[in-house]
Motif scaffolding. Structure first.
Motif, PDB file in Angstrom:
ATOM      1  N   LEU A 182      51.185 -58.871 -22.807  1.00 24.08           N
ATOM      2  CA  LEU A 182      51.430 -57.542 -23.339  1.00 24.08           C
ATOM      3  C   LEU A 182      52.461 -57.278 -24.624  1.00 24.08           C
ATOM      4  O   LEU A 182      53.471 -57.523 -24.159  1.00 24.08           O
ATOM      5  CB  LEU A 182      52.244 -56.524 -22.098  1.00 24.08           C
ATOM      6  N   GLY A 183      52.013 -56.927 -25.412  1.00 22.28           N
ATOM      7  CA  GLY A 183      52.727 -56.708 -26.949  1.00 22.28           C
ATOM      8  C   GLY A 183      52.424 -55.696 -27.746  1.00 22.28           C
ATOM      9  O   GLY A 183      53.037 -55.409 -28.758  1.00 22.28           O
ATOM     10  N   GLY A 184      51.266 -55.098 -27.331  1.00 23.42           N
ATOM     11  CA  GLY A 184      50.845 -53.972 -28.287  1.00 23.42           C
ATOM     12  C   GLY A 184      50.345 -54.573 -29.542  1.00 23.42           C
ATOM     13  O   GLY A 184      50.073 -55.638 -29.681  1.00 23.42           O
ATOM     14  N   ALA A 185      50.078 -53.625 -30.580  1.00 19.85           N
ATOM     15  CA  ALA A 185      49.346 -53.955 -31.735  1.00 19.85           C
ATOM     16  C   ALA A 185      49.658 -55.379 -32.340  1.00 19.85           C
ATOM     17  O   ALA A 185      48.506 -56.022 -32.774  1.00 19.85           O
ATOM     18  CB  ALA A 185      49.600 -52.621 -32.556  1.00 19.85           C
ATOM     19  N   VAL A 186      50.795 -55.422 -32.754  1.00 18.22           N
ATOM     20  CA  VAL A 186      51.442 -56.709 -33.595  1.00 18.22           C
ATOM     21  C   VAL A 186      52.117 -57.412 -32.567  1.00 18.22           C
ATOM     22  O   VAL A 186      53.039 -58.414 -33.204  1.00 18.22           O
ATOM     23  CB  VAL A 186      51.905 -56.528 -34.974  1.00 18.22           C
ATOM     24  N   GLY A 187      52.189 -57.437 -31.253  1.00 19.65           N
ATOM     25  CA  GLY A 187      53.177 -58.089 -30.507  1.00 19.65           C
ATOM     26  C   GLY A 187      54.390 -57.740 -30.396  1.00 19.65           C
ATOM     27  O   GLY A 187      55.269 -58.402 -29.592  1.00 19.65           O
ATOM     28  N   THR A 188      55.010 -56.665 -31.032  1.00 14.56           N
ATOM     29  CA  THR A 188      56.415 -56.227 -30.952  1.00 14.56           C
ATOM     30  C   THR A 188      56.519 -55.089 -29.904  1.00 14.56           C
ATOM     31  O   THR A 188      57.661 -54.718 -29.677  1.00 14.56           O
ATOM     32  CB  THR A 188      56.741 -55.645 -32.234  1.00 14.56           C
ATOM     33  N   GLY A 189      55.480 -54.336 -29.323  1.00 12.35           N
ATOM     34  CA  GLY A 189      55.634 -53.248 -28.417  1.00 12.35           C
ATOM     35  C   GLY A 189      56.045 -51.967 -29.196  1.00 12.35           C
ATOM     36  O   GLY A 189      56.777 -50.948 -28.569  1.00 12.35           O
ATOM     37  N   ALA A 190      55.995 -51.862 -30.317  1.00  8.37           N
ATOM     38  CA  ALA A 190      56.419 -50.631 -31.190  1.00  8.37           C
ATOM     39  C   ALA A 190      55.962 -49.416 -30.700  1.00  8.37           C
ATOM     40  O   ALA A 190      56.774 -48.523 -30.865  1.00  8.37           O
ATOM     41  CB  ALA A 190      56.026 -50.877 -32.716  1.00  8.37           C
ATOM     42  N   ALA A 191      54.711 -49.476 -30.243  1.00  7.18           N
ATOM     43  CA  ALA A 191      54.147 -48.204 -29.735  1.00  7.18           C
ATOM     44  C   ALA A 191      55.136 -47.567 -28.463  1.00  7.18           C
ATOM     45  O   ALA A 191      55.155 -46.260 -28.403  1.00  7.18           O
ATOM     46  CB  ALA A 191      52.742 -48.244 -29.142  1.00  7.18           C
ATOM     47  N   VAL A 192      55.727 -48.437 -27.487  1.00  9.62           N
ATOM     48  CA  VAL A 192      56.559 -47.820 -26.678  1.00  9.62           C
ATOM     49  C   VAL A 192      57.822 -47.401 -27.099  1.00  9.62           C
ATOM     50  O   VAL A 192      57.980 -46.049 -26.810  1.00  9.62           O
ATOM     51  CB  VAL A 192      57.070 -49.007 -25.646  1.00  9.62           C
ATOM     52  N   LEU A 193      58.141 -47.662 -28.297  1.00 11.15           N
ATOM     53  CA  LEU A 193      59.445 -47.230 -29.001  1.00 11.15           C
ATOM     54  C   LEU A 193      59.038 -45.819 -29.811  1.00 11.15           C
ATOM     55  O   LEU A 193      59.751 -44.693 -29.362  1.00 11.15           O
ATOM     56  CB  LEU A 193      59.941 -48.092 -29.849  1.00 11.15           C
ATOM     57  N   ARG A 194      57.822 -45.845 -30.110  1.00  9.99           N
ATOM     58  CA  ARG A 194      57.404 -44.541 -30.816  1.00  9.99           C
ATOM     59  C   ARG A 194      57.169 -43.347 -29.568  1.00  9.99           C
ATOM     60  O   ARG A 194      56.959 -42.114 -30.284  1.00  9.99           O
ATOM     61  CB  ARG A 194      56.005 -44.527 -31.573  1.00  9.99           C
ATOM     62  N   SER A 195      57.055 -43.842 -28.407  1.00 13.95           N
ATOM     63  CA  SER A 195      56.908 -42.778 -27.321  1.00 13.95           C
ATOM     64  C   SER A 195      58.016 -42.066 -27.048  1.00 13.95           C
ATOM     65  O   SER A 195      58.183 -41.475 -26.233  1.00 13.95           O
ATOM     66  CB  SER A 195      55.851 -43.306 -26.233  1.00 13.95           C
ATOM     67  N   GLY A 196      59.066 -42.663 -27.731  1.00 12.73           N
ATOM     68  CA  GLY A 196      60.306 -42.081 -27.268  1.00 12.73           C
ATOM     69  C   GLY A 196      61.047 -42.863 -26.069  1.00 12.73           C
ATOM     70  O   GLY A 196      62.170 -42.369 -25.589  1.00 12.73           O
ATOM     71  N   ARG A 197      60.788 -43.917 -25.877  1.00  2.10           N
ATOM     72  CA  ARG A 197      61.117 -44.944 -24.877  1.00  2.10           C
ATOM     73  C   ARG A 197      61.912 -45.978 -25.301  1.00  2.10           C
ATOM     74  O   ARG A 197      61.422 -46.312 -26.541  1.00  2.10           O
ATOM     75  CB  ARG A 197      60.231 -45.296 -23.853  1.00  2.10           C
ATOM     76  N   SER A 198      62.882 -46.605 -24.860  1.00  2.00           N
ATOM     77  CA  SER A 198      63.475 -47.852 -25.402  1.00  2.00           C
ATOM     78  C   SER A 198      62.736 -49.175 -24.980  1.00  2.00           C
ATOM     79  O   SER A 198      61.866 -49.274 -24.147  1.00  2.00           O
ATOM     80  CB  SER A 198      64.839 -47.906 -24.671  1.00  2.00           C
ATOM     81  N   LEU A 199      63.083 -50.166 -26.007  1.00  3.75           N
ATOM     82  CA  LEU A 199      62.210 -51.483 -25.564  1.00  3.75           C
ATOM     83  C   LEU A 199      62.508 -51.948 -24.446  1.00  3.75           C
ATOM     84  O   LEU A 199      61.721 -52.895 -23.960  1.00  3.75           O
ATOM     85  CB  LEU A 199      62.701 -52.257 -26.698  1.00  3.75           C
ATOM     86  N   ASP A 200      63.650 -51.586 -23.392  1.00 10.26           N
ATOM     87  CA  ASP A 200      63.609 -51.954 -22.296  1.00 10.26           C
ATOM     88  C   ASP A 200      62.415 -51.347 -21.472  1.00 10.26           C
ATOM     89  O   ASP A 200      62.247 -52.271 -20.357  1.00 10.26           O
ATOM     90  CB  ASP A 200      65.013 -51.546 -21.786  1.00 10.26           C
TER      91      ASP A 200
END
Length: 377
Positions: A182-200
């Motif tokens: 699980l890493g999202g588009a380029v493996g960094t999980g940026a989509a989670v951050l863009r959704s207003g959530r922290s990378l935690d």
């Protein structure tokens, strides 16, 4: 659209029934299971109960196949159909994930289950080999090196050598870990951050997904670090090699007449023959595995956040190795008890001194002790 013709239904894969747990339906089920677990993991984090459930049987497989050709991956069309099933909760499907997350995780699920079944078959074969090696511990046998008569050994030592490679293959399977991806588009999980959530949240999401699927949590994305895939492939190849190594000996022993299959195969031209089919299949699968393993190692020379072709080259090679491991484990579990010793035809040395006998018996005892230790793990 319907799928008119399956590519491979076993016509040229004689032991293919042993690997049914690696087919397209199993992989598709694992993909759907992954998407469902991801929705549930998000529900836990968001404190909601979307009650999304999917019906794999209702999926249009023809549509999946057609779009796999169009998109290069089956996940785009799969997500579309799952979102249709999710109705008002469609936006929760595939949230924060990319195609590679689903394919890699699904293949890990398939690998875990296929290799667990193979492990059970190896355990059965090892138990039979241990019993037969113990029984033939002191039976003289003419050993060969480079095809020629060498020093004397015992039939038990030959069987113990087979047992040794089966134990090693089992240990290789035991050492494998099956991580979630699980890493999202380029493996960094940026989509989670863009959704207003922290990378935690990404870490928590990955941990929840791993827990729901009973996979390991690697604490990271491994999109371009293919070590986990190589570990699975390597263990599967070792199972295929173990079967192939024993198959070689079984074929030669059948040729020489002292170890014959109780249930041999027929010939289309020579009705008197009783072919050592298990030995043939074990050897053939052992020969097929290295090329598939080489494909995965070659594909591991990745680049960018996702390479164009390398990752895709893994899919069938990875699954092919699971198939070969599954087949060889099943065939081996049948071949060992099926082999019948023809005592009058056992090639015996002209003489065997006490040192040769004692050394062979010691070799047998060492492998039997190893089997007893590993059997309790």
């Amino acid at each position: 659209m319907t799928v008119v013709d399956a590519f491979d239904w076993g016509l040229l894969e004689p032991a293919g029934a042993a690997a049914q747990g690696t087919g397209d339906d199993t992989v598709l089920t694992a993909m759907v299971e992954t998407e469902a677990a991801l929705v549930a993991a998000w529900d836990d984090l968001d404190g909601v109960a979307s009650s999304v459930s999917f019906d794999s049987g209702a999926l249009d497989r023809g549509r999946l196949v057609a779009r796999a050709r169009t998109d290069g991956v089956p996940i785009v069309a799969l997500v579309e159909q799952l979102r249709e099933q999710a109705g008002t909760h469609a936006d929760r499907v595939h949230r924060g994930a990319t195609s590679q997350d689903i394919v890699d995780t699904a293949l890990m699920l398939v690998s875990r289950d296929a290799l667990a079944a193979a492990r059970g078959r190896l355990t059965a074969a090892a138990g039979e080999l241990a019993a037969r090696a113990r029984e033939a511990r002191s039976t003289p046998l003419q050993a060969r090196t480079l095809t020629q008569p060498a020093e004397p050994t015992t039939f038990g030592a030959l069987l113990a050598g087979w047992l040794d490679v089966v134990i090693s293959a089992g240990q290789a399977l035991d050492a494998v870990r099956y991580p979630v991806q699980l890493g999202g588009a380029v493996g960094t999980g940026a989509a989670v951050l863009r959704s207003g959530r922290s990378l935690d949240v990404l870490d928590a999401l990955r941990a929840s997904l791993a827990g729901r699927l009973a996979l390991d949590n690697p604490g990271r994305a491994w999109h371009t670090d293919r070590a986990p895939a190589l570990a699975v492939a390597g263990a599967a190849a070792q199972v295929a090699a173990a079967g192939g190594r024993i198959g070689r000996d079984l074929a030669l022993a059948a040729r020489d007449g002292y170890l014959r299959p109780a249930t041999g195969g027929a010939s289309s031209a020579m009705p008197h023959k009783k072919n050592p089919v298990d030995a043939v299949l074990l050897t053939a699968n052992g020969l097929r595995a290295p090329g598939l393993l080489a494909t995965l190692h070659t594909a591991a020379l990745s680049y960018d956040a996702r390479p164009a072709g390398e990752w895709h080259a893994e899919w069938q090679a990875w699954r092919g190795l699971l198939r070969l491991a599954s087949e060889n484990a099943v065939v081996l579990a049948h071949a060992v008890p099926d082999a019948t010793i023809v005592a009058s035809d056992v090639p015996r040395p002209e003489s065997m001194d006490a040192a040769a006998l004692a050394a062979a018996e010691h070799a047998v005892d060492a492998v039997l002790a190893r089997h007893e230790r590993t059997a309790t793990l």
